[in-house]
Scaffold this motif. Structure first.
Motif, short mmCIF file in Angstrom:
data_model
loop_
_atom_site.label_atom_id
_atom_site.label_comp_id
_atom_site.label_asym_id
_atom_site.label_seq_id
_atom_site.Cartn_x
_atom_site.Cartn_y
_atom_site.Cartn_z
N UNK A 130 0.86 -1.19 0.00
CA UNK A 130 0.00 0.00 0.00
C UNK A 130 0.90 1.24 0.00
N UNK A 131 0.28 2.38 -0.07
CA UNK A 131 1.09 3.60 -0.16
C UNK A 131 0.36 4.79 0.46
N UNK A 132 1.11 5.89 0.63
CA UNK A 132 0.51 7.14 1.09
C UNK A 132 -0.62 7.57 0.17
N UNK A 133 -0.44 7.34 -1.14
CA UNK A 133 -1.41 7.85 -2.12
C UNK A 133 -2.81 7.31 -1.86
N UNK A 134 -2.90 6.04 -1.50
CA UNK A 134 -4.24 5.45 -1.27
C UNK A 134 -4.57 5.40 0.21
N UNK A 135 -3.83 6.15 1.01
CA UNK A 135 -4.11 6.14 2.46
C UNK A 135 -3.91 4.77 3.08
N UNK A 136 -2.96 4.04 2.51
CA UNK A 136 -2.62 2.71 3.02
C UNK A 136 -3.78 1.72 2.97
N UNK A 137 -4.64 1.92 1.98
CA UNK A 137 -5.69 0.93 1.73
C UNK A 137 -5.26 0.03 0.58
N UNK A 138 -5.88 -1.12 0.50
CA UNK A 138 -5.55 -2.09 -0.53
C UNK A 138 -6.16 -1.64 -1.86
N UNK A 139 -5.33 -1.51 -2.87
CA UNK A 139 -5.80 -1.06 -4.17
C UNK A 139 -6.30 -2.24 -4.99
N UNK A 140 -7.55 -2.16 -5.49
CA UNK A 140 -8.09 -3.26 -6.31
C UNK A 140 -7.19 -3.59 -7.50
N UNK A 141 -6.57 -2.55 -8.06
CA UNK A 141 -5.70 -2.79 -9.22
C UNK A 141 -4.48 -3.61 -8.81
N UNK A 142 -3.88 -3.23 -7.69
CA UNK A 142 -2.70 -3.97 -7.22
C UNK A 142 -3.07 -5.39 -6.84
N UNK A 143 -4.26 -5.55 -6.28
CA UNK A 143 -4.71 -6.91 -5.94
C UNK A 143 -4.83 -7.76 -7.20
#
Lengths: 531, 531
Positions: A216-229
């Motif tokens: 996760x990253x700062x950009x998504x507020x440390x949430x799991x990104x559907x794209x990365x999943x």
């Protein structure tokens, strides 16, 4: 019976007398809890050294009273006081009068409701109360008994909920592809997911290398990104592996981040992977869903396969209590059911009706009567009372956040989400850029140590995106605004002390590592070793 | 706070008042427990129908008192009363005053001692009390902390102890042979081992077909034969599989049989398989080891890798409490440990000393303060008190056995071992030989139903070697000789009724199956459907 035990071990009259001793002891503890340092200053072995090496052969005179004196004099001073209003370190384990007394009542009845027949009312109360709780938290109908297909149970912890659902998903999948492919199964979470998930997956026999903690990253507020999943899923499929399970978190441990459940389910489904079991772990933040204004955090959970939250965390239900709901109980009972036991089958309501045998929803056979406690909490506080409770903490956290923002030395590095984070900011500009991060991290680590050493507040920390942050979780039953204000004063005071030391010894060149902070080339021994 | 909740959820003064209500309620329950039928005559849905479909929005006036009235009027009549002195069905879940109050006290303190740092005194008390209990039960030194290498922990249930040790053994073995060989691992038990073991093995990812339940027989008293075990092991090795784990039982569920631990360990070792993890499950009978005269039942356990017993069963410790000792804690923590968590590491006693972090000995992170309860039980009863308690039940069981032997219609089919079995014998000679077994089984099943329907005694059953036996386990805290005598009168009375029906309708030709008993070709509808 030995000479000092004139009463049998279970005795109503003596229970009345002894029960009063214990009730008064607990009440006195609550009265005085403010006097204890939140975290004790003790060294390993401190208690063991003070106790005999063997149990007594004979009880002493009025042994319970003597034991309670030892609890007061030896044990309480060595406890970390989770009910202290100054405890902000972990997500709270909220206690309530009726939560504690519900545990006491269940312990007094001391039944073992592993099947419906083993104690019908206990099983039925669990069916009722998990539906009650689910409705109070705005959990979708398809996860409830009243919705027709789903249903809930009360376990001890989230890790158990994860383990049971992973095993259910695993066995369903292996029945399809063959047991020999267990090594191909892959589970998914984010790098913010609680380590309990990876532990549960390992216990279930998922290969060490087959647990994807998606970055996760700062950009998504440390949430799991559907794209990365999806990228991780596609890579596994391309390599011949089998995606099995996703654990999404609503309220992560480090920052209370909320994974986008709806988008994650839609992404899996859209890519043809709707057979991946989606579990939503809302151990902490699930409680907030009792307030309509927070219901959105579990938006989309109707597309998940299971959902769990811990009423022992933020819903006054005392340790331990984890509510797990599943859309298809059959998947659980297929994996965890044991039908062949003639001893347990005896007395079941054969043929009459389908009953819930909760032993088939969990790891163990034996279980406590947790439903009684949760039912008392819901009866005695009402849904409105729980809402008021949650809102009071959110209000305090907001006030804390405002105080932090008003002090230029501090920042709130990630958006407040129920709990609150803060971080020392000062001095950034005084460091070389490449070392700045490490120095600030080290300063914050020192600050946390100093704050906790006061005994007047206990906070914890997290490292997110390489940044060390102080973690302040507001949510204890006894915490009032004045405690939050005091905690903030402690943080400010300790920051002032630390920054003064830095000013005295510091300059431009700053080197920092995990064990050593040097400022201007001089090892600030007093700063490092001391306070 | 809602209008009817003038007090905050955790409030010392209100706790004193509410605590007295609950203490008195429990005491009154013990006073009246004799009045309840042990097992309720209720139908599925009886309770759910009487409760609202949602939790209240607002609590009613004096909600706890109102809820306790509902517990009394709606819930107690629907419980199976495990503390009833007439409950002989399952191994007892013995309650005691201090066991229940220890649970209450732990619930009141409501800490979560997952690491040493998370509550030092709680961890240290667990270290002390598992050693105390181990010494009291004559557990060998190599399983204790004080012995230098081993150590104990308190879990919820035996199944959890089995799961944790299987996972420890599994990961140690897979580290040696490679993770991809998980499908080759084989675990062993007997056909008398509690189903929890096979469930635990399945949860840990052992293949369904790789759990060997080695057959036992009348000849060896339903204990696991070392020879039969070795035969199974050799067959697996010959087929390229890997023997991993043996679960030996001291006090099996059906007949309290005692597997020969010393001989089993010696057999494995002699055949070059001393890397097979041997776990000794003494869930029920481990308590008896508090008496030197029963210590022999765990003879040889020093050669095992782990040992567990449930103080909640026969040692007055209330639900739930399973003590697990291991010779090499490192094997557990290697498999279940989670070191990387910065939040939990904070505040650990770094460098100072090695501390026990019990989260690494179990499935979950969170845990209750069970050590407090067990410590109170040991302090307030003393080892002598526990001996007296166990001996009183063994004496009652012996008396029961004598009464059974005095009635020619009954037999004691397997030697009494702590608990007792009995079986209806009469009518054997009146049946055709090939049908005799089934008929006698069916008569005994009818007898059990009739006994339990009286509400004056609750027993269970087992099928051993094809024989259906009534199972009478004596061990409840409130059970006295008069209750055992009454239970026997109930059995005799019901046997007389059943045998009279058989005499009235019976003849020579007898056909029996699980659902239907026909005598002389006529369906004895009244006999089958009725009492």
């Amino acid at each position: 019976m030995p000479p000092h035990s004139p009463h049998p071990p279970l005795d109503a009259d003596e229970f009345r007398r002894q029960g009063r001793l214990v009730v008064d002891f607990i009440a006195e503890y609550y009265d005085r809890i403010d006097d204890y340092p939140v975290r004790p200053a003790v060294s390993p072995g401190f208690l063991a050294r003070q106790l005999p090496e063997t149990a007594p052969s004979q009880p002493e005179h009025d042994a319970l009273a003597a034991a309670l004196r030892d609890v007061r004099d030896l044990i309480l001073p060595g406890l970390t006081h989770w009910q202290s209003p100054h405890h902000f370190a972990h997500f709270a384990a909220t206690a309530s009068n009726v939560g504690a007394l519900g545990e006491a009542l269940a312990a007094g009845l001391n039944i073992n409701p592993f099947t419906w027949a083993a104690s019908p009312a206990a099983t039925e109360l669990e069916v009722v109360v998990t539906d009650w709780l689910g409705k109070a938290l705005h959990v979708p109908e398809n996860l409830l008994f009243s919705g027709g297909g789903g249903g809930g149970t009360l376990l001890g912890t989230s890790c158990e909920a994860m383990l049971c659902t992973i095993v259910a998903a695993r066995d369903r999948k292996l029945a399809e592809i063959g047991e020999e492919r267990i090594g191909d199964l892959v589970v998914y979470c984010s790098d913010q997911t609680h380590f309990s998930f990876q532990k549960a997956a390992r216990i279930a026999g998922i290969r060490k290398g087959n647990c994807r903690a998606v970055a996760t990253s700062w950009e998504t507020g440390f949430t799991l990104s559907p794209k990365a999943l999806l990228a991780a899923v596609h890579a596994d499929v391309a390599a011949g592996r089998v995606p099995l399970f996703l654990c999404a978190t609503v309220g992560t441990t480090p920052t209370a981040a909320v994974d986008p459940v709806r988008e994650l389910c839609a992404a899996l489904s859209g890519a043809g992977h709707d057979d991946v079991w989606v579990h939503v772990d809302a151990a902490y933040a699930g409680a907030a869903c009792v307030c309509p204004e927070f219901r959105n955090v579990i938006e989309g959970v109707e597309a998940a396969d299971s959902f769990s939250t811990n009423p022992h965390k933020w819903l006054l239900a005392n340790m331990d209590c984890c509510a797990l709901w599943v859309t298809r109980p059959h998947a659980l009972t297929e994996a965890l059911g044991t039908d062949h036991d003639v001893i347990l089958k005896d007395g079941a309501a054969d043929g009459e009706a389908v009953v819930v045998d909760y032993k088939d929803w969990q790891v163990a056979l034996s279980r406590r009567f947790r439903a009684l406690k949760l039912w008392l909490v819901l009866r005695c506080h009402g849904v409105d009372g729980l809402r008021a409770f949650v809102r009071s903490h959110v209000r305090m956290a907001k006030a804390f956040e405002d105080m932090v923002r008003d002090d230029a030395r501090f920042e709130v590095p990630v958006p407040r989400q129920f709990a609150l984070l803060l971080r020392l900011r000062e001095k950034k500009q005084r460091c070389h850029d490449d070392d700045a991060g490490r120095v600030i991290n080290e300063l914050n680590r020192k600050l946390l140590e100093a704050v906790n050493a006061t005994g007047r507040a206990y906070m914890s920390c997290a490292v997110v995106g390489g940044v060390y942050v102080l973690r302040c979780a507001i949510g204890n039953s006894l915490t009032e605004e004045r405690h939050v204000q005091e905690a903030w004063r402690v943080v400010q005071e300790q920051a002032t002390v630390i920054l003064a030391v830095v000013k005295r010894t510091g300059g431009d060149r700053t080197v920092c590592n995990a064990h050593c902070l040097e400022i201007d080339g001089k090892a600030s021994a007093s700063f490092l070793a001391g306070k």
